[in-house]
Scaffold this active site. Structure first.
Site, short mmCIF file in Angstrom:
data_model
loop_
_atom_site.label_atom_id
_atom_site.label_comp_id
_atom_site.label_asym_id
_atom_site.label_seq_id
_atom_site.Cartn_x
_atom_site.Cartn_y
_atom_site.Cartn_z
N HIS A 1 -90.96 24.01 -90.22
CA HIS A 1 -89.94 25.04 -90.63
C HIS A 1 -90.74 26.14 -91.27
O HIS A 1 -91.53 25.88 -92.31
CB HIS A 1 -88.66 24.53 -91.26
CG HIS A 1 -87.66 25.69 -91.41
ND1 HIS A 1 -87.70 26.61 -92.37
CD2 HIS A 1 -86.43 25.94 -90.60
CE1 HIS A 1 -86.45 27.26 -92.16
NE2 HIS A 1 -85.81 26.84 -91.25
N ASP B 1 -90.30 17.49 -96.29
CA ASP B 1 -89.04 18.33 -95.90
C ASP B 1 -87.91 17.37 -95.31
O ASP B 1 -88.26 17.29 -94.02
CB ASP B 1 -89.39 19.72 -95.15
CG ASP B 1 -88.39 20.50 -94.65
OD1 ASP B 1 -87.12 19.88 -94.83
OD2 ASP B 1 -88.67 21.44 -94.17
N GLN C 1 -83.81 18.18 -91.95
CA GLN C 1 -83.16 17.70 -90.69
C GLN C 1 -83.17 16.07 -90.77
O GLN C 1 -82.59 15.46 -89.74
CB GLN C 1 -84.00 17.97 -89.59
CG GLN C 1 -84.15 19.74 -89.43
CD GLN C 1 -82.63 20.11 -89.00
OE1 GLN C 1 -81.76 19.32 -88.29
NE2 GLN C 1 -82.62 21.48 -89.22
N LYS D 1 -76.88 21.19 -94.55
CA LYS D 1 -77.09 20.36 -93.36
C LYS D 1 -76.72 18.73 -93.40
O LYS D 1 -77.23 17.94 -92.69
CB LYS D 1 -78.53 20.31 -93.21
CG LYS D 1 -78.98 21.84 -92.65
CD LYS D 1 -80.54 21.74 -92.47
CE LYS D 1 -80.96 23.35 -92.64
NZ LYS D 1 -80.86 24.08 -91.44
N CYS E 1 -87.04 29.67 -86.75
CA CYS E 1 -87.93 29.42 -88.05
C CYS E 1 -88.96 28.33 -87.88
O CYS E 1 -89.18 27.93 -88.94
CB CYS E 1 -87.01 29.23 -89.02
SG CYS E 1 -85.82 30.38 -89.47
N1 PMP Z 1 -86.66 22.78 -93.16
C1 PMP Z 1 -86.09 22.51 -92.14
C2 PMP Z 1 -86.59 21.53 -91.23
C3 PMP Z 1 -84.97 23.41 -91.57
O1 PMP Z 1 -84.28 22.97 -90.37
C4 PMP Z 1 -84.62 24.36 -92.32
C5 PMP Z 1 -83.31 24.93 -91.86
N2 PMP Z 1 -83.06 25.31 -90.61
C6 PMP Z 1 -84.96 24.55 -93.67
C7 PMP Z 1 -86.23 23.65 -94.03
C8 PMP Z 1 -84.51 25.59 -94.61
O2 PMP Z 1 -83.17 25.09 -95.05
P1 PMP Z 1 -82.61 26.00 -95.77
O3 PMP Z 1 -82.40 27.45 -95.08
O4 PMP Z 1 -81.24 25.20 -96.19
O5 PMP Z 1 -83.24 26.20 -97.24
#
Ligand code: PMP
Length: 485
Positions: free
Chosen positions: A201, A278, A281, A304, A442
């Site tokens: 991401h 990270d 997910q 999430k 993203c």
């Molecule tokens: N990493 C991953 C794999 C994500 O899916 C997301 C959110 N789509 C993020 C990071 C960012 O998360 P946040 O916007 O809640 O900081």
């Protein structure tokens, strides 16, 4: 351990006292679905009328089951995972959108919240409002207790004994920025290398680009294989004495890939590199153990994992956090302050300047307790079966191309439909009450690896059902029929 039918023993999924449904819907040649009597697990086949598609064979079942740790803990509730009971806790699943029952398949963007979370947040703001830590009065003590119990729940979720290794942040994005700005600024130098997987991401890439530019370090991408796995040969070749950090997703938000993080971390450690995982997910889909992974840093977002927005967690190994300079200054993070000299509070508070999101932590505590009250291995097994079902069902749609089919992937189904713009398709599905996401998610480098700029994504959570998938597939077929007609 898997049973002869391959669905795992002790997860509770097969042990719900109901025989597998034999609905016998036929599958066309080339459909990708299994035509024979491969039974659906009872957990998937709960609804009257049963599912319309057979579950495909899963050659990687043993690997999936191993990851899900099918050994049911002795304290697990009897009966495995009851999706209908869980659905009753999520009020939003019972509303209509555009005249249709809501089908929420946008869990990758955010999960719905159980009523227990909404109640905990309401309780905090209506009865429990106070700032934490500094107060001598009863409400301050109560709020502090909730806050610190939230930290302990997060520590339990991630498998660390030490709640001091849990730093509250706004979310995954802020967690990565914290590590980049604090650890990165202190530890990266000219020519040092940061390996970032091509599945990341943007929030596990851009913060590294920012600090790399400042420190004149270098980002090196770990490439993808055609099925969405990370190329392990390339990874081994990229690792070297210059590698200082490896930034790895635990589950890709666009491909669903679950990389072998423990193995990759062990390799990185051989070179003295640190690993940031990270988990945005991952955490809602399968049990995580940072100790077993030996991750140096691990990040996730509350929203999430059934908790409120604006609260998230950074795990860091204590010795690393203790060596990290503060990244923001202010209240809450100090020990004593003078004009000449200021000393800082111990971790984790040193990295938590200012008033935290106390109401958010109240919600996070409730969400993590809710999750802890479920039979997680059974929930994971249920999601895995549902993912396999969805993959097979989508494969019946002519002209539909699924992106990413790495073994053991989570329930993220990213696809293109020939002749249909992803945004237009998502809009048409919304008219049927089906929430999916379209765009670059993203994760532009991940899509670019497949020659794409945009795609549709249906992402599953433990409250989704076979009926949700059937609704999705029929709606896509409806869009296809309309545009052909
Ligand atoms: N990493 C991953 C794999 C994500 O899916 C997301 C959110 N789509 C993020 C990071 C960012 O998360 P946040 O916007 O809640 O900081």
């Amino acid at each position: 351990m898997t049973t002869p039918d391959g669905f795992g023993r002790g997860t509770g999924v097969t042990g719900m006292g109901r025989p597998p449904l034999d609905t016998g819907s036929s599958t066309g040649p080339g459909s990708g679905l299994v035509p024979g009597p491969v039974p659906l697990p009872a957990a998937l086949a709960h609804a009257a009328g049963g599912p319309r598609y057979w579950l495909p064979q899963q050659p990687d079942q043993a690997a999936r089951a191993a990851r899900a740790d099918p050994a049911t803990p002795p304290s697990a509730p009897p009966g495995g995972f009851d999706v209908e009971a869980v659905r009753r806790d999520f009020p939003q699943l019972h509303r209509k959108v555009n005249g249709h029952p809501l089908v929420w398949l946008d869990n990758g963007a955010t999960t719905l919240k159980p009523r227990q979370v909404a109640e905990a947040v309401a309780e905090h703001y209506s009865m429990g409002t106070s700032n934490v830590h500094r107060g001598a009065h009863t409400l301050a003590k109560q709020a502090t207790q909730v806050y610190e119990e939230g930290r302990e729940e997060a520590a339990k979720l991630l498998g660390t004994q030490d709640a001091g290794e849990i730093v509250f942040v706004r979310g995954t994005t802020e967690a990565v920025n914290l590590v980049a700005q604090s650890w990165g600024r202190a530890n990266l130098g000219v020519g040092d290398e940061i390996l970032v997987s091509a599945a990341e991401h943007h929030s596990n890439l851009v913060p590294w680009q920012l600090i790399a530019k400042e420190r004149r370090a270098r980002i090196r991408p770990i490439p993808l294989l055609p099925d969405g796995q990370l190329d392990q040969d390339a990874y081994r070749d990229l690792l070297g004495s210059r590698t200082k950090l490896v930034a790895l997703t635990h589950a890709s938000n666009v491909l669903g890939t679950v990389p072998p993080v423990a193995e990759m971390t062990a390799l990185a450690h051989r070179y003295g590199a640190k690993v940031l995982v990270d988990g945005a997910q991952a955490v809602s889909h399968f049990p995580v153990d940072v100790t077993a992974l030996d991750a140096d840093f691990y990040a996730f977002s509350g929203h999430k994992i059934f908790a409120p927005t604006g609260i998230g967690v950074l795990f860091g190994k204590r010795e690393l956090l203790e060596a990290m300079p503060p990244w923001q200054g202010g209240g809450n993070m100090i020990d004593s302050v003078g004009f000449e000299e200021t000393s800082y509070a111990p971790v984790p508070h040193r990295l938590e300047a200012g008033t935290g999101h106390i109401g958010g932590v109240a919600g996070l505590r409730a969400a993590l307790r809710y999750l802890a009250g479920l039979n997680r291995p059974a929930a994971t097994a249920y999601e895995e079966q549902l993912t396999a079902y969805a993959t097979g069902a989508l494969a019946t749609v002519p002209g539909l191309r699924l992106i990413g089919d790495a073994p053991g992937k989570i329930g993220v189904l990213t696809f293109l439909l020939a002749g249909t713009d992803p945004m237009a398709l998502a809009g048409a599905l919304d008219q049927q009450g089906i929430a999916v996401r379209a765009g670059h998610h993203c994760a532009q480098p991940a899509l670019a690896a497949f020659g794409l700029q945009s795609a549709v994504r249906a992402s599953l959570a433990l409250y989704n059902t076979v009926q949700d998938i059937d609704a999705l597939v029929s709606a896509i077929q409806g869009v296809q029929a309309t545009s052909a007609g």
